[in-house]
Enzyme design. Structure first.
Site, short mmCIF file in Angstrom:
data_model
loop_
_atom_site.label_atom_id
_atom_site.label_comp_id
_atom_site.label_asym_id
_atom_site.label_seq_id
_atom_site.Cartn_x
_atom_site.Cartn_y
_atom_site.Cartn_z
N ALA A 124 0.87 -1.18 0.00
CA ALA A 124 0.00 0.00 0.00
C ALA A 124 0.90 1.23 0.00
O ALA A 124 2.05 1.17 0.46
CB ALA A 124 -0.88 -0.02 1.24
N GLY B 273 0.26 -4.96 0.51
CA GLY B 273 -0.89 -4.96 -0.41
C GLY B 273 -0.60 -5.69 -1.70
O GLY B 273 -1.52 -6.18 -2.36
N GLU C 297 -1.09 -9.24 -0.90
CA GLU C 297 -2.55 -9.42 -0.72
C GLU C 297 -3.28 -9.39 -2.06
O GLU C 297 -4.23 -10.16 -2.27
CB GLU C 297 -3.07 -8.34 0.23
CG GLU C 297 -2.57 -8.55 1.66
CD GLU C 297 -2.72 -7.33 2.54
OE1 GLU C 297 -2.30 -6.22 2.13
OE2 GLU C 297 -3.27 -7.46 3.64
N GLU D 98 4.01 -5.42 7.27
CA GLU D 98 3.30 -4.33 7.95
C GLU D 98 3.75 -4.13 9.40
O GLU D 98 3.71 -2.99 9.91
CB GLU D 98 1.78 -4.59 7.92
CG GLU D 98 1.14 -4.37 6.56
CD GLU D 98 1.20 -5.59 5.64
OE1 GLU D 98 1.92 -6.56 5.98
OE2 GLU D 98 0.53 -5.56 4.60
N1 COA Z 1 4.62 3.06 -0.50
C1 COA Z 1 5.06 4.23 -1.02
N2 COA Z 1 6.22 4.34 -1.68
C2 COA Z 1 6.95 3.24 -1.84
C3 COA Z 1 6.56 1.99 -1.33
C4 COA Z 1 5.33 1.93 -0.64
N3 COA Z 1 4.85 0.79 -0.14
N4 COA Z 1 7.51 1.07 -1.63
C5 COA Z 1 8.47 1.72 -2.31
N5 COA Z 1 8.13 3.03 -2.45
C6 COA Z 1 8.90 4.08 -3.11
C7 COA Z 1 10.08 4.53 -2.29
O1 COA Z 1 9.69 5.48 -1.31
C8 COA Z 1 10.97 5.12 -3.34
O2 COA Z 1 10.47 6.39 -3.69
P1 COA Z 1 11.50 7.65 -3.89
O3 COA Z 1 12.38 7.23 -5.03
O4 COA Z 1 10.57 8.78 -4.23
O5 COA Z 1 12.21 7.78 -2.61
C9 COA Z 1 10.74 4.20 -4.53
O6 COA Z 1 9.49 3.57 -4.30
C10 COA Z 1 11.79 3.11 -4.69
O7 COA Z 1 11.85 2.38 -3.47
P2 COA Z 1 13.22 2.13 -2.66
O8 COA Z 1 12.86 1.87 -1.23
O9 COA Z 1 14.18 3.24 -2.92
O10 COA Z 1 13.74 0.82 -3.37
P3 COA Z 1 14.71 -0.30 -2.74
O11 COA Z 1 15.12 -1.16 -3.88
O12 COA Z 1 15.77 0.32 -1.92
O13 COA Z 1 13.78 -1.16 -1.75
C11 COA Z 1 11.77 -2.31 -1.10
C12 COA Z 1 12.70 -1.91 -2.24
C13 COA Z 1 10.52 -2.96 -1.70
C14 COA Z 1 12.47 -3.31 -0.17
C15 COA Z 1 11.39 -1.06 -0.29
O14 COA Z 1 10.90 -0.07 -1.19
C16 COA Z 1 10.32 -1.27 0.75
O15 COA Z 1 10.59 -1.83 1.79
N6 COA Z 1 9.08 -0.79 0.48
C17 COA Z 1 8.00 -0.83 1.42
C18 COA Z 1 7.46 -2.23 1.58
C19 COA Z 1 6.34 -2.25 2.60
O16 COA Z 1 6.52 -2.01 3.77
N7 COA Z 1 5.13 -2.54 2.12
C20 COA Z 1 3.98 -2.64 2.94
C21 COA Z 1 3.27 -1.37 3.00
S1 COA Z 1 1.85 -1.48 4.06
#
Ligand code: COA
Length: 259
Positions: free
Chosen positions: A66, A111, A114, A134
């Site tokens: 999400a 999400g 999910e 989460e």
């Molecule tokens: N919501 C909003 N933005 C998100 C996102 C999310 N769930 N997941 C990734 N992004 C955004 C990042 O903020 C970043 O944006 P920016 O370039 O403007 O800073 C961009 O996507 C790239 O993500 P980044 O974290 O830089 O990539 P990474 O390769 O270092 O890491 C992940 C990849 C998937 C491990 C990491 O993005 C992550 O942990 N995301 C969240 C996962 C999460 O907690 N999901 C559940 C949400 S309820």
């Protein structure tokens, strides 16, 4: 229909919905989820569509969760509404009369996991990673991760992954039954297409009924055995049943019309 966050394309009976926010790793904001719901509904009411694929734009992510930036300042009632409305869309995907396959081309977190679990079948790229992270944010899953993960992999492993937030590599997801197939990244769409094409040769009303019967197993207040008895009976009133049995007896391939 025009969308802001997804791309849709229909080819040879398959509607492909691509979540198109690659710079945000296809994170699901409210509007994106609603658009996915509308596109799935549109596919279900389009007679030229026999199956649906949901995938993510780019090579890195199916959906990384999400959209955290959207809900970071939500109050409890706002969050509950977000969850309720998202659940409604994911239910519609799960109950879709036409089969929906998640072509998981990368991260499927929160999400994203999910969403993939609400589809009827999952095909994952070798580099895909699943998870419900989460708890790292002080949250529970909000789009039925606590329910569908249990249904797919069982209570013990589901509780472990929900509480540790560990990512599940594609090969392990396959071993656990979370995904149906793991294929090289370049083949997630072709493998999904192959499965949908095979299903498209079967009787559409029977496919619809099977989706209803299987979902009935998990529905409160429903008896899946009874649902199957009723659906089995209903099949006998269809032209497709007559065609299927006649074709078998005449030793030819059935031509189903979905009637
Ligand atoms: N919501 C909003 N933005 C998100 C996102 C999310 N769930 N997941 C990734 N992004 C955004 C990042 O903020 C970043 O944006 P920016 O370039 O403007 O800073 C961009 O996507 C790239 O993500 P980044 O974290 O830089 O990539 P990474 O390769 O270092 O890491 C992940 C990849 C998937 C491990 C990491 O993005 C992550 O942990 N995301 C969240 C996962 C999460 O907690 N999901 C559940 C949400 S309820």
């Amino acid at each position: 229909m025009t969308y802001n966050n997804i791309l849709t394309a229909t080819s040879e009976g398959i509607l492909t919905i691509t979540i198109n926010r690659p710079d945000k790793l296809n994170a699901l904001n409210y509007e994106t989820i609603q658009e996915i719901g509308k596109a799935v509904d549109a596919g279900n009411s389009d007679p030229s569509v026999s199956g649906i694929i949901i995938t993510g734009a780019g090579e890195k992510a199916f959906v990384a969760g999400a959209d955290i930036s959207e809900f970071a300042h939500f109050t409890s009632p706002e969050a509950e509404k977000l969850s309720r409305d998202g659940n409604d869309v994911f239910h519609r995907i799960e109950q879709s009369a036409k089969p929906v396959i998640a072509a998981v081309n990368g991260f499927a977190l929160g999400g994203g996991c999910e969403l993939a679990m609400s589809c009827q079948i999952r095909v994952a790229a070798e580099h895909a990673r699943f998870g419900q992270p989460e708890v790292n944010l002080g949250l529970t899953p909000g789009y039925a991760g606590t329910q569908r993960l249990v249904q797919l992999i069982g209570k013990g492993k589901a509780l472990e992954y929900l509480m540790t937030a560990d990512m599940i590599p594609a090969a392990e997801a396959h071993r656990l039954g979370l995904v149906n197939y793991v294929v090289p990244a370049a083949e997630v769409i072709s493998k999904s297409t192959e499965i949908l094409n095979k299903i498209a040769t079967k009787a559409p009303l029977a496919i619809e009924a099977i989706i209803r019967c299987v979902n009935s197993y998990f529905k409160d207040g429903e008896n899946g055995f009874e649902t199957e008895i009723v659906e089995f009976g209903k099949c006998f009133a269809t032209d497709d049943f007559k065609e299927g049995t006649r074709a078998f007896l005449e030793k030819r391939k059935a031509e189903f019309k979905g009637k």
